[in-house]
Design a protein around this motif. Sequence first.
Motif, short mmCIF file in Angstrom:
data_model
loop_
_atom_site.label_atom_id
_atom_site.label_comp_id
_atom_site.label_asym_id
_atom_site.label_seq_id
_atom_site.Cartn_x
_atom_site.Cartn_y
_atom_site.Cartn_z
N ARG A 146 0.83 -1.21 0.00
CA ARG A 146 0.00 0.00 0.00
C ARG A 146 0.86 1.26 0.00
N ALA A 147 2.02 1.19 0.62
CA ALA A 147 2.95 2.32 0.53
C ALA A 147 3.34 2.57 -0.92
N LYS A 148 3.56 1.49 -1.68
CA LYS A 148 3.88 1.63 -3.10
C LYS A 148 2.68 2.10 -3.90
N MET A 149 1.49 1.75 -3.48
CA MET A 149 0.28 2.28 -4.14
C MET A 149 0.27 3.80 -4.09
N ILE A 150 0.70 4.35 -2.95
CA ILE A 150 0.70 5.80 -2.79
C ILE A 150 1.91 6.43 -3.47
N LEU A 151 3.09 5.87 -3.22
CA LEU A 151 4.33 6.50 -3.67
C LEU A 151 4.66 6.20 -5.13
N MET A 152 4.32 5.00 -5.60
CA MET A 152 4.72 4.60 -6.95
C MET A 152 3.57 4.62 -7.94
N ALA A 153 2.39 4.22 -7.49
CA ALA A 153 1.22 4.21 -8.38
C ALA A 153 0.44 5.52 -8.32
N GLY A 154 0.85 6.42 -7.43
CA GLY A 154 0.25 7.75 -7.39
C GLY A 154 -1.21 7.78 -7.00
N GLN A 155 -1.65 6.80 -6.20
CA GLN A 155 -3.06 6.72 -5.86
C GLN A 155 -3.49 7.76 -4.82
N LYS A 156 -4.65 8.35 -5.05
CA LYS A 156 -5.27 9.21 -4.04
C LYS A 156 -6.17 8.33 -3.18
N VAL A 157 -5.94 8.37 -1.89
CA VAL A 157 -6.66 7.51 -0.97
C VAL A 157 -7.65 8.37 -0.18
N GLY A 158 -8.93 7.98 -0.20
CA GLY A 158 -9.94 8.70 0.56
C GLY A 158 -9.88 8.33 2.03
N ALA A 159 -10.59 9.11 2.85
CA ALA A 159 -10.52 8.93 4.30
C ALA A 159 -10.96 7.53 4.73
N GLU A 160 -12.04 7.03 4.16
CA GLU A 160 -12.54 5.71 4.58
C GLU A 160 -11.51 4.62 4.28
N GLU A 161 -10.92 4.67 3.09
CA GLU A 161 -9.91 3.69 2.74
C GLU A 161 -8.66 3.86 3.61
N ALA A 162 -8.30 5.11 3.87
CA ALA A 162 -7.13 5.39 4.71
C ALA A 162 -7.32 4.82 6.11
N LEU A 163 -8.53 4.89 6.62
CA LEU A 163 -8.82 4.32 7.94
C LEU A 163 -8.68 2.80 7.90
N THR A 164 -9.21 2.18 6.86
CA THR A 164 -9.11 0.72 6.71
C THR A 164 -7.65 0.29 6.61
#
Length: 204
Positions: A146-164
């Motif tokens: 998931r760290a790579k999802m944010i840093l490498m895949a450039g994903q924007k994560v919403g609050a609900e997903e961020a909590l999960t």
Amino acid sequence: MIRLEKDGGLWRAVIAREAKANSLTRAMLTELAEIAEAAGREAARALVLTGEGKVFSAGADLDEARAGLATDPVWERLSGTIAGLPCLTIAALNGTLAGGAFGMALACDLRVAVTGAKFFYPVMKLGFLPQPSDPARLAVLVGPARAKMILMAGQKVGAEEALTWGLIDRIVEPGSLEETVASLAADALGATAAHVAGIKALVP
């Protein structure tokens, strides 16, 4: 553009550059680092970081980032100081958290976000590396993929997903953010600085 509010053992540092989405200049980052250092020296029991308006911070001021701020050691000075504080540290995320601003939030003990907040760190797109400590702290919270999802895949994560994922610890309505943070800090504020530091030191 940083406002410091003190109420006994509670310190509250507010990023106050709403017209620029609370983007951070070197001077602002230095001031935040100095506030965090002072909180340690002066035995604050809780340090809260938050922003004005609907965005916590858009990250580095882009003009300064292009001029060298993206690789300035001030980012690590700030996040390292926060991570090492003996008091309770809370990121009160009043809105979206982006880019280098992740560092100070990841270094906090707790992260509380309002509904509708988004989280993204577009270093791949912008051609910068993340701040050195950020990927490891991010991976501890959310796992390496998931760290790579944010840093490498450039994903924007919403609050609900961020909590999960474990990136944040609680979601609240915008009008309840200050009340929630005050509730989380209450026990620390009622204790001695040594007691707060002693309990924090026991948690890996």
